[in-house]
Every structure is written in structure tokens, then in C-alpha cells.
Scaffold this active site. Sequence first.
Site, PDB file in Angstrom:
ATOM      1  N   CYS A 178       1.507   0.942 -14.687  1.00  0.00           N
ATOM      2  CA  CYS A 178       0.614   0.323 -15.508  1.00  0.00           C
ATOM      3  C   CYS A 178       1.261   0.303 -16.764  1.00  0.00           C
ATOM      4  CB  CYS A 178      -0.508   0.401 -15.669  1.00  0.00           C
ATOM      5  SG  CYS A 178      -1.391   2.067 -15.812  1.00  0.00           S
ATOM      6  N   HIS A 208      -5.475   3.612 -16.667  1.00  0.00           N
ATOM      7  CA  HIS A 208      -4.698   2.504 -16.765  1.00  0.00           C
ATOM      8  C   HIS A 208      -4.746   1.527 -17.610  1.00  0.00           C
ATOM      9  CE1 HIS A 208      -3.673  -1.820 -15.067  1.00  0.00           C
ATOM     10  NE2 HIS A 208      -4.490  -2.260 -15.277  1.00  0.00           N
TER      11      HIS A 208
END
Length: 1373
Positions: A201, A504
Site C-alpha cells: 500500500c 496501512h
Amino acid sequence: MEMVPSEENQFVPKEGFFWSCRQSVVDEIKRISQIHNAAEEPRVLCIIQDITSAKTINERLTLNLPASTTLSKLYEDVAQKAGYVNGTFDLVWGKTLNMAPLEHNSEMSLSDSGFEPGGKKNFLQVSDKDGEQPQVASDESGTAESSGLEDSSQERFIGPLQRDGSAGGSGDYSSPSYSYSSILSKSDTGYVGLVNQAMTCYLNSLLQTLFMTPEFRNALYNWEFEESEEDPVTSIPHQLQRLFVLLQTSKKRAIETTDVTRSFGWDSSEAWQQHDVQELCRVMFDALEQKWKQTEQADLINQLYQGKLKDYVRCLECGYESWRIDTYLDIPLVIRPFGASQAYGSVEEALQAFIQPETLDGPNQYFCERCKKKCDARKGLRFLHFPYLLTLQLKRFDFDYTTMHRIKLNDRMAFPEELDMSPFIDVEDEKSPQTESCTDSGAENEGSCHSDQMSNDFSTDDCVDEGICLDSTSSTEKALKPKSLLTFELFSVMVHSGSAAGGHYYAYIKSFSDGQWYSFNDQHVSKITQDDIRKTYGGSSGSRGYYSSAFASSTNAYMLIYRLKDPSRNAKFLAVEDFPEHIKSLVQKEKESEEHEKRLREIERNTCKIKLFCVHPVKMMMESKLEVHKDKTLREATEMAYKLMELEGVVSPDCCRLVKYDEFHEYLERSYEGEEDTPMGLLLGGVKSSYMFDLLLETRRPDQVFQPYKPGEVMVKVHVVDLKTETIGLPVSVRAYLNQSISEFKQLLAQATGLSAETMRVVLERCYNDLRLLYIPHKTLKAEGFFRSNKVFVESSELTDHQVAFTESLLWKLLDRHGNTIRLFVLLPEQSPGTLANRTLCQKAGEDSDGPFEGSKGIRKSVDAILEASTEKLKNLSLQQQGSSASDSQKSSDTSDFEHIESPTQEAESTSSLCMAADSRELENRITESSEENQFVCEERSDSEVNNDRSTSSVDSDILSSSHSSDTLCNADSGPIQLANGLDSHSITSSRRSKANEGKKETWDTAEEDSGTDSEYDDNGKSQAEAQYLYFRAEPYSQDDASCDTQKCLVVHVDKRITLAAFKQNLEPYVGVPSSQFKVFRVYANNQEFESVRLNETLSSFSDDNKITIRLGRALKKGEYRVKVFQLLVNEPEPCKFLVDTVFAKGMTVRQSKEEVLPQLKEQCKLDLSIDRVRLRKKTWKNPGTVFLDYHVYEEDINISSNWEVFLEVLDDSEKMKSMSQLAILTRRWSPATMKLGPFQEVILESSTVEELKEKLSEMSGIPLENLEFAKGRGTFPCDISVLEIHQDLDWNPKVTTLNVWPLYICDDGAVVFYRDSREEPLELSEDERNELMKKESSRLLKTGHRVSYSPRKEKALKIYLDGGPVRDPGQD
């Protein structure tokens, strides 16, 4: 005409009023009947998840539909409910991987399509069709809230019926507040997402930011790749170019980044490593600069992202200033100052703190070159030039010195959409004529920006020259950049959600085309508002008072990227029509590739994949997978299967057909006569990921005709039984119907077998040991328990066997024996011609034996000859098991631990059994009398003299073959017989018992509890096995394998309910020695051998064609244990060396076991040792433990078990350990001055005190007591540690008085202790010497299998490999 009011308050004629009311009643009855019928129909509950968007992935749709609903109608209902245009999305099963989507236009009902009715949940997912998001329906087409859906619901009863009887329900959807009209597909946003490979990510966020930067994207497009100069796979700019082109032109919702990461030199493991996005940015820019050397883009990164600042120190007395110029690519901003509890509230505050100078005074005074003394000074940073693209890193990751852990600072830090940087530029630079420049600030660099506060690329050009005039540079910059031109606009916010341990990343990016902000969260792209951006400031949402910090959000901004507002420089994105020619060709190439991929995907989703079988005339049963398009006909699929099964030239295509087949039950379900032109998708029930059935390519001879297989028929395999010859024929396949009666079924069997139906007995075998006689004529096959595939036995004879009870009949006994008989391959020991005469049966003293046959005395006959002579007598007969002597066979049955299973033939076979018993005794006596010198062999005779052939192993006279226990792993040679099926379980489980053995209790020998084995001897040393009446038949087996030249192989047919003890006694005539003198090893598919030692267990875990190896060697008696002896060599590189296998017995002393082992060591290992100069000690993996003293008794003082291992240690002197209260410690001296470790030396302590240990070490080494320091070793023996780490990594001189407390915990013998002289200083090493020593130590420790360092696992550094991949260190393999 008289008028009356109707229900609608309108006047109608009176005579028509009756008919109007009647019609209304009829309509109402129809409506109620329709509702009632719908309520009675089974309903299908569908739980539907929308995975096409990040905002809908947690939402659920619920539909409760009649089971007769078609798939096409299901799509319509989902489209209306979700607000999508029908045909722009797919429905797939939610609980199955790689499931093909449901067909859009199929008229199959839900029940026929695999949906489960009756309240069971059927999970579905709304997914993209062909990689494109669904189209949102307009208001005209209806949404989930439209009346059209409600009308449909009322008409088709979508949802459960309400209590008032009205159909439908408006509250089916779990989140009524959510509107599907807010979903933004890719066509609405115009942007494409990136697929997260696993933990990439951070990469996706940076790539999307670079893509949304016009200046970077346009410059990348202007670069042209030369394929002749570089491999496109490893070219980072080329792969970025391809990625950007796809992001701009692709119709997919998200695209992969694997090609980009492959150009980085990363493998799949890198996808599972999460890194810092700022670190990636720096490394990627470095890699691009290297790749772009000598091109127009060589200085692109510096032009866009590089700024300059001045690091200065100014004397407060004379004004002299020393400075240097540094470059930076990003500015790291501290969230919370060190030691402070309050964070900076905004980016502006953090920037002001960044350039705030500090005063150097007191002990930190600065030595002024002009004043020639230490003076108070001011040290700080000044910005000289801001880059076009300004990157700010918010340093949210910090280190907590209280907990000694990394933490994430979630404090609030606001940032403006427009940032004015003019207050932070150096506006009064160089006003003082006393200012001079230098390469170093002249003061300690504590707190300097480049070492602690920021990471930057040093510009050597700006640092080497003294006397650089800032007026010519900074003033020019100031002239070009007035305050109005130092305004930056925010366009990218990289957000981190999570903690310091992981989380994330995603990006909020503003498009310069329309000014709209978007969220780029991996494959999901959606519009956002200013409120979403403000939420990334961090801190708590709302006012929570005192506990606000505890509720701080972990989702906050981590990197901010601003662009200078300069109309002359602000670029726009290149339109597709303005692309350079090489980009246009790349776009066309990628478009063609995408179209090709789409076509392949379309073919894939319409391809039926089903398991295919074929009974090949040459290769027997073959298995493959048939992949056929759903539109292909059955005839075309048959041709494909014909080629797939390699039948060309073997069978004609006309002699092949595909039939529906159930492999598990070996059942032919149906054939497809007359359907040769039917599409396979229709025949197979659609495209599915898996099918509940298979296909069989059936073949026939040219003169045969295919038999039609109709649905509803059952397959019956018929075996004909001949009671006279006691044989069972091969199966004949017959197809029957479940509704047939038994009498009709017998007529069918009579036609198939030619037997008489009047005298026929039919027995159904439903499962193992479940035999059912079918004797009720009118009962159906279904009532008798027939299923898809069945096995029956038929017998029709004139014998009176049918007059007795079935379980007492000869037929039952024959079938029972057949069902429990297995075929085993038994490999006998190698036959050595020179030693065959020495193989005898050692009879025990005082036993009665049968007299030898006349003339047999002095005859020397090999076991081979006996085997060949006795084969015909043993063949096709049921053997009666014999005891080891005649006296044992006369003992009462209650002295045996084995069950007595009656003979299947009872009295009818008694004569033959007695004859066979005589044959066995004859064989036994002929072997016993094989030589004069062996006539009077006594029990005390050495086994090494008796068993002196090549089949014996290298162990002593008691152990002729090594083994641990029933689970002992041996190195087996490749056997000539390959097992038909390998078994995973190594333990033998108890078997089922037949009706003849019901109610009898299985007796377990107590030796199993003692030693993990069953003994063949009772307490008097006599054999426990008595006569067994279970089937056993052996015959020679000829093999082509070369190993059979010296070994005999038997094919043994044996009842698997026989015990291992009885099985071994049956093998005695073939092995040539008593069962107590050989061992049975089971061979598995990978040619590993495990000894079977539980004599009271049966062979129920064996199956057909299993292989058994017989090895000579005495079996363990009760209370005996096999033990592996290893030599302990404390000062050798490999301190653990295997010596021999031996046997220790319960009640034996340690000295007695040493007396047993030493002769073996002398014979096998050539070690001539004195019993007083060796010791045995406990072995725990590689660690030496408790020293065993000579008077210790096994099982009383020392716990012993099967699979036991023990250390044997050779002593330099006689044993000093005399008592269990003593403690034996292994010590080793560390010499820091020479960087060397001394040899191990043993210290015997009388008590567990630190004082005594230090006194003994001082006495042994000569180190004064006050200068002696010690530390306990870490890890397993020999506790290896690098000499570069031992001096500081171990816990030296712990503050304890006894050894058995923390942190030492020395409670047993064998602990390792290092000691040193505190007066010695470590040897000073140069950098080269240290590196050389580090390499040597790493190599040494890797060879011994020990870790080089005990520090915790470090994070893997992020690297981009310009040469295509990392180069592995050969020393690490």
C-alpha cells in the site's frame, strides 16, 4: 335504472352490483391463493455483498426469493435493489475461490443452480464485470428506493412474508440509511486504482501521487525507452511509463504493479514487507537518477524536489559565522519536541521550530576561529531555496525511552491547503561583513539538522569551496521569488492508519484538472471532501476532556506534498492526442494486450473444467482434466477427450463415448444417447468451479455395443462364489433399479451369471464386515440398503450349507475371510551361503522338542531348500499356528494372552490343520538338526555366532538390527516392490472383530507400559502365543529386481485380524529362526522403515500390497529398551557423535550397562576404553545433562523410555562425581586481550554457591578472586557466541549468591559458564581487522548452526536493485 354506490363511492347499476362484488371476491381469493402458494414454496435466502467499492464492501443486501426464481430474474432484482444497470456487474459465490460468475441470461432456477433453500444462507458477491465497475442506474431506471422495486416485490414476493399476509418487505437491506446512488464507479471518477500485492500500500500511495503530478508524468512520457540498450523487464522508467499509461487509458478498475516491482529487482517475498513511504520515495528517486544519467531527465528530480538550506554557527561576541550549504528533498517536521508533552499544533509551528536557532553556552560553547577561544554562539538552519514540489514529512514515528519501544504519535497537527513559506526564507542573509563560509560548522553536530532532524542528499559542490558568496545566489533567488511567489498549494496527503508496528497507507490527492480531491486507497478510488482531509490532522475527534489522548485516531497524515503556485511553471497533464509518438505506440500496444487479456478471460469464464477418467487399454486407469468451452457440443468434447487420453492408434474414435461418472462410488450415472449435438454447458449444468460428478471416456471393442445408462439405475458388482473350491470370482457389472424386488434382482443376476435363481443366495456387502443375506423376495433393493455402487456375492449350489444359519455357514466364513484377507509382500533376510548352516532355532533349556525325523541328523540344509520343499505343502491351505515348542502347545488356553479365533472350516479342516502342524514341526526340526554342532545349542550361546550373515546389522550380539520403537525411522534401501498406497500413520490401531470373535476382551501385555513394546515371553521366559486359526497362505514371489538375487520375497495372503505375534510365528519356517530372533519392519511409500513391535496388535492398519522387511535380531523382552549411545566431545567442532545402538533393561545398574556397551564399542568403533574412565550422562537434544553414577538403577533412579538417547563421555582421569549433591559445570575462559576462547574445563562443585564456583575458577586459572568475573552461556551446547559480542552481550557477574536462582538457573549438570579477568582490556581492532574477524566469526557460527547475534530481528532495509536483483551471499546457504 336504480343505482347503488360501489366500493369506490361511484354509482353502478343495481343488477351489476352483484357481479361486481362477486368478481372482487374472486380476485381477492386468487390473490390470497397466490400468496399462500408462494408461502408454501421453498425460499432461498441470499446474502449479497457488494465488493465493487471500498464504501460498499461492508454493506449487505438480503433477498428472500422463491426457489423457482430464475438466475436472470435474480440479476434483475439485485440490479434494482443495488441501483445498478443490469448486465454491468457479475454475481459470484462468496464462499468459494475462483468461482465463475452466475450466468446472466440463464433460465435455470435457483434450486437447480446450487442454491440451498430452507433458511440456509447463500452468500453472493457483486463483482466487477470484465474488470469494470458497475454502472449506476439513473432515476428513470429505478433505484433501491423506487416504487418499481416495491411493485416487483409485491408481485414476486421478494423478502419474507409479513404477518399480515402482504408480500415483500422494504427493510430487507441491512443499511437503509446508505444510498447506492452515492457509489462512484471508475467511469465517474475517471481514475484507476492499483492492486495491493500483499503489503504494498505504501508503494501504491507514492505511485498515485507521482502519477497525479503533471510535471513528473509529462517528463516521464517525454523519456523514450531504447529496447536495444536495456532489458524492458529491468528498466524502472519504462515500467513506470507503462504503469502511467495504463492508469490514464485503461478501462479496468485496478491494475497490477508486479511489473514495476519486478523492475526493482524484488521477488514475491518483498510484497510481504511493509516499508516507510518516505524511505521508498528517497530510494526510488535515487534509482531514477541512476537510470536517467546522460538523458534529458538526468536532473529532473533535483529540478522538481530539491531545495537548499544553510547550516550555520554564529559567534555572539564577534559575529563571526561559520556555515555550509546542504540540499534536501524533503523537510522532516517534529510532531512533539523531545521531552515535551505538548505537540506542535500546525505545520507552521513545526517549521518555525525547525529553523529556530539554539544557543551554545556553558560546556557546549563554540570555539570561534576569530576570537581564538570558546564563546557563546547561536546554531541553526536557514532556508535558502524551496523546491518547486515541497515535501513535508511529519515524523510521527518515535522511540519511547520509558518502554524502549517504537511508538506512533497520533497528536493533532493541522496543515493549510495553501502554505506561505516566505516567513521561513533567509531574508537578512550575509548582512554582516564579518561573515565567512566554511565546510564545517566548527561545533559538535549534536542537534544538527542533517544528523538528527532531517535526511538529505549532501551536495559536495556546495561544501568543498570556502568563501562561497551567498549574495550572488540567495539574493538572486529572493529577487526571483518575492513573497507572492512563495505560496504553495497542497495536492497530496499520504495517510497512515495503524501503529508503529504496522498499518496501512493510502493517499488523498487533488486533481489539478478539476480541483477535486480523491481518495486513492489501493484499487478503490472515490471522491472526498475537505472534511475527510481535516480528519487526517490527527488527535481525537470531538471533545473527550481529560481522556482525549486515549481516544486519538490512529489515522493521520504522514507526508504532505505542496506545489508552488507559479502560473509560468504550473503544467497541465498531457492529453492522449498530445502524447509523443513512442507513448502513442505504447498506448496501442497496451490496449491490444488488454483486449487480448479480456478475450482470454471471457473464454476462461465460459470454460467448463471437469475431471476426466478413462480405462486405457494399455495404460489402465488414467485421470486428467477436461477443459471445454460451454458452447462445444458433446461430440466435440469427446474428440478432445480422445486426444487427451492418448487413444489414437489404440482405439477407434467411434468406439469411445463420454458418460457421467462418480469416481468415489465407481458408479456410471448415465450416458448421453442422442445428445451428441447438445452443448456441454447444458449437459454439465453450467460453468462451475467444481462439479459433484466426473466424466468417464468409455471404450468398447468394435464388435461390442455400448450399454445405455439411465438415470436412477444403480451399479452392482457381482462376485460369484464357489463353495467347493472356496474361490471368489472377478466382478461382473450389472445395472439395476432401486425399486426392483429381490426376486426380480435374482432373475437379473441369473441372466448375468448363468446360475439358478431358485437356489441362489445373494449377499450384500454394505461396508467392511457388514454382510447381509437378501432372502425376502418382495423387499426392494432400496429397502435393503442399495446405493449408487454396490457389491454382492452370489452362490448357487446343491450343498446343504444354506440350511444352517447364515453366520454359521461356510459361505459366511468364506466371505468373512475374503473381506479380511490382505496381500503382503514380505522380504526375507539376505541369504549368505557360508552362514546358512548356523541358522538354528535356539530351544530353551528344559523344553520338550519333537524328535527329529529318521536320517535327518547331520544334514545341512539351507533355508532356501526348505522353503522350496515346503512351498507346495503350504500353498492354498489354512495354517494352524504352532507354539515355539510342543510343551507350550499343551498348556491351558488361559495361560495365553492372545485370543482364540475358531477355524473358519471348524472340524472339516481339522485333519488338514493337524497335518500342517506336523509339516511345521517337521520344518522346524529339520532346521534345528541342520548340523551336529548345533544340536545342543543352549540359550546362553552368543547370537553373533548364530546369526553371522549379511542380514545382520552392525550392532552387538543382542541387537542385530537397530530400532527405536514402533515409530523408529530407519534408512531403508530402495525395495523392489513399490507400495500401492503409502500410509501416513505409523502406529498400529486395533482392528475390528468379526462375529466369531465378539465379546472377547483383547489382552494387552504389561511390557507395552514398560518399554513401548509387547513381549513374546511371559515371566518364565516362555512363549505366550498359542494356536491361532486365522487364514495364512504364503508363496514365493519372483521379481526382476537385482536385489532378489540375494533375498527371497514372499507373497503372503493373511487375515488382517491376526496378531503380530501369530503372524511372526507363521513366518518362522520361511525365516529359519524363531519369531523371537527376527523383527518385522513396515516399509512405506518413500522407502522408510518403521519397526512393528506391538505383538498383541493386529495387522488391521495394513492394506493390500504393503511391503514388509524381515531383519534378523533378537526382539525386546519385557522391561528392555533400545538405546542410542552418542559420544560427548566437548572440545570438538561437532560435540555429538553417534556410536552404537544397545539395550538397557529395567533393574540394570549404570555400571552393568557400561559393561554391556564397552565390548560393542571395542568391536564396532575400535574404542578400547576403561570402565572407570567413562561416564554416562543424560542427553537432551545436544545438551549434556545429569551425570549417571555407577550405582544408579534404571527405572528406579533413572527414568528410561523407548527412543532413549544417552551420552558417553571419556574422562581424562577417574570419575570425580561421587554423589548426586555434586554439580558438574563446563567452564571456558574468555581472554579479551587476545580475543580468544579457551577450551572447556569441567568444575565439580560440592554446593550450588557462587562463592565456591569463583574459588574453583580462581584456583584453576590463577585469576585473583576479586578480579574474576563470570557469565552463563546462552542457547544450546556448546553455547557458541561471537568473540566480537561476548564481552558486552553476556550478563557478566550477576549479583546473586547461589547458582539456582535468576538469572542463572543452574540446577543440573552440564551448564556452560564463561569467565574472564576484569583487568584485561579488549584488544583494539582496526576497521579492516574487525571486518575480517566478523567474517570469520560469521562463517564459524553459521557452520555450527548458531546465531551470529542475539539481537532481535531487524527490519529489512528497502532496496531497489538496478542490476535486476539482489546477489546472494554464498556463505548464507
